[in-house]
Every structure is written in structure tokens, then in C-alpha cells.
Write an enzyme that holds these catalytic residues in place. Sequence first.
Site, short mmCIF file in Angstrom:
data_model
loop_
_atom_site.label_atom_id
_atom_site.label_comp_id
_atom_site.label_asym_id
_atom_site.label_seq_id
_atom_site.Cartn_x
_atom_site.Cartn_y
_atom_site.Cartn_z
N SER A 8 1.60 6.53 6.96
CA SER A 8 1.23 5.12 6.55
C SER A 8 2.11 4.05 7.27
CB SER A 8 1.46 4.84 5.18
OG SER A 8 1.49 3.45 4.72
N HIS A 31 -2.56 6.22 8.59
CA HIS A 31 -3.17 5.82 7.19
C HIS A 31 -2.90 4.26 7.42
CE1 HIS A 31 -3.89 5.81 2.85
NE2 HIS A 31 -3.00 5.16 2.82
N ASP A 33 -3.17 0.67 5.36
CA ASP A 33 -3.23 0.24 3.83
C ASP A 33 -3.61 -1.33 4.00
OD1 ASP A 33 -2.30 2.26 2.23
OD2 ASP A 33 -0.52 2.06 3.55
N MET A 35 -4.33 -4.60 2.06
CA MET A 35 -3.99 -5.02 0.71
C MET A 35 -4.35 -6.49 0.56
SD MET A 35 -0.39 -3.37 -0.18
CE MET A 35 -0.30 -1.56 -0.02
N HIS A 64 -7.36 2.62 4.07
CA HIS A 64 -7.27 2.64 2.60
C HIS A 64 -7.45 1.36 2.07
CE1 HIS A 64 -4.35 3.49 -1.26
NE2 HIS A 64 -5.50 3.17 -1.57
N MET A 66 -7.37 -1.63 -0.64
CA MET A 66 -6.85 -2.07 -2.03
C MET A 66 -7.36 -3.51 -1.99
SD MET A 66 -3.35 0.26 -1.53
CE MET A 66 -3.63 0.33 0.26
N MET A 135 -4.16 8.65 -6.01
CA MET A 135 -2.65 7.81 -5.69
C MET A 135 -1.50 8.24 -6.70
SD MET A 135 -3.30 5.36 -3.59
CE MET A 135 -1.36 4.74 -3.77
N PHE A 141 2.79 -0.73 -3.02
CA PHE A 141 4.22 -0.74 -2.28
C PHE A 141 4.46 0.65 -1.66
CE2 PHE A 141 4.04 -4.46 -5.13
CZ PHE A 141 4.68 -5.25 -4.24
N GLY A 142 5.19 0.79 -0.54
CA GLY A 142 5.93 1.97 -0.04
C GLY A 142 7.28 2.25 -0.86
N GLY A 143 7.49 3.43 -0.68
CA GLY A 143 8.97 3.71 -1.21
C GLY A 143 9.00 4.27 -2.65
N ASP A 173 -1.51 10.23 -1.82
CA ASP A 173 -0.73 9.08 -1.08
C ASP A 173 0.16 8.39 -2.38
OD1 ASP A 173 -0.18 6.67 -0.01
OD2 ASP A 173 -2.22 5.55 -0.20
N GLY A 175 4.76 8.43 -2.57
CA GLY A 175 5.91 9.22 -2.76
C GLY A 175 6.16 10.72 -2.51
N GLY A 195 4.39 7.35 4.19
CA GLY A 195 5.05 6.32 4.86
C GLY A 195 6.61 6.12 4.94
N SER A 196 7.35 6.12 3.74
CA SER A 196 8.76 6.06 4.05
C SER A 196 9.32 7.46 4.68
CB SER A 196 9.53 5.41 2.75
OG SER A 196 8.93 6.08 1.64
C1 DX5 Z 1 0.67 2.40 -1.50
C2 DX5 Z 1 0.31 2.66 -0.15
C3 DX5 Z 1 0.56 3.94 0.35
C4 DX5 Z 1 2.30 3.65 0.97
C5 DX5 Z 1 2.94 5.11 0.78
O1 DX5 Z 1 -0.11 1.42 -2.16
O2 DX5 Z 1 -1.20 3.10 -0.45
O3 DX5 Z 1 -0.05 4.36 1.49
O4 DX5 Z 1 2.29 3.18 2.19
O5 DX5 Z 1 4.22 4.88 1.21
P1 DX5 Z 1 5.20 5.99 0.61
O6 DX5 Z 1 4.98 7.32 1.36
O7 DX5 Z 1 6.48 5.33 1.15
O8 DX5 Z 1 5.19 6.20 -0.84
ZN ZN Z 2 -2.42 3.97 1.07
#
Ligand code: DX5
Ligand code: ZN
Length: 222
Positions: A8, A31, A33, A35, A64, A66, A135, A141-143, A173, A175, A195-196
Amino acid sequence: MSIRIQPSILSADFANLEAEFSSIRSADGIHVDVMDGHFVPNLTFGLPVVKRMQEITSLPLDVHLMIEDLDRWAVEYAKLGVFSVTLHFESCKDVAGTIAAVKATGSRVGLAIKPATPVSAIQPFLSMLDQVLVMSVEPGFGGQSFIPVSIQKIRDLKSLLNKESPDTWLQVDGGISADNIAAVATAGADTFVAGSAVFNSANPAESIDRLRELAISGSQSS
Ligand code: DX5
Ligand code: ZN
């Protein structure tokens, strides 16, 4: 079963996307995102930026969305020629109509559910879908940490897909890390967003390979 790893770019350096894209060449897709600060409490980028991403990489873009008002906007992203567009069930008024409109562009289409949305809500649409997205964190948010009850949702969805739409990919998607990806694959997911776990590591390419190996081993014990 095929396994796909899709980093991501939410966790990438937005000022250096070309370099970030080349650091993940071994991925199965990117991927993306989108938003809007309304459907989720975070804001990323919109159509013009996704258009440029599509122009600068040959990797498949997995978009994706959102955002609110998907009935209007989803098809605009699909028309960019991206590989796949995923809609949130919670943000569509006409789910079947929007799925059909995206498919008509030639893009693959996915349907996503937030952690509080039950699998049963999207059962009527499964046979129309190229991909379903569970989800495993609250989108935005990532992380964040993987929500453990997502494992049961993935199991339930996998057994429904086996019966009703076996070619539909099951994507997860939020964590995803080396600590949990094997268990998530054992539950039935085949397409993993990270992502992270990829971009915050010293070597994104190695992290992708490691995640893929772990997911393959998990899927073989399912
Ligand atoms: C969150 C995003 C994810 C996010 C995942 O809303 O849809 O795609 O980037 O990040 P990690 O892998 O760090 O949870
Ligand atoms: Zn996503």
C-alpha cells in the site's frame, strides 16, 4: 492457490513515488488508497494523482476507494485503465449498478467491508465480483494493529466463495505483517495488502518476498 502481495503506497514517500514504485518491482500490484476526509477521517489524493501513477508504472494498480458518493466517482477511476477498483459496500447506494458500471470499463471490480459490516451484507453480490476485501482495521490510516476477529470473517467468506464464486479473490487489508500473514492465509485470504510492513522496512523487496513465502506456507496448511 495463487498468493498476491500488494504494497500500500499510503506508507510510501509521496514526494518520491517513482523511486518507491521501483523499490517494490517484485510485488504483484500496488494498492492505492484514495481517501476523501469524509468517508474516512483522512485525506490522500484523487483522480489526477492516480492518473499519473497509472502512467509511471507497469505494475497493476489496485485502487481502494474510501470516499463518499461512489455511485458517481467509482467509474471515473475505472476509466483511467487501472487494474482493479474496490468499492466500499457502506458508501454505495446502488451497489449492483456501480459494480456493473465499473466492470463495463474493463477494470476488475472489488467490494470492501469495514470491520463492523457482516459478511452476510455482501453475499448477494459475490458472484458479480472479481475481489472481496475484508478490512482488518478501521479504514483511514496505516500502521494499525490487525483486528483478530477478522480471521473468522475471512473463514466465513472463504467458505461462501468456495460455494458461490470460487474465482473471486479474497483480499485482506490492515495490520498485515510477517507475524500474522500465514494465519490469515490459512483462514482463506489470497491477496494481501501491506503498507507499513513493506515501506517501513529497510528492504521493501525482501519484505515482499518474505511475506509471500509466509503466505504460501500458510495457504498450504489450510
Ligand atoms: C487503511 C488502508 C490500508 C493501509 C494499510 O485504511 O486501506 O491500505 O495502507 O496499512 P498497514 O498495512 O500499515 O496496516
Ligand atoms: Zn487500503
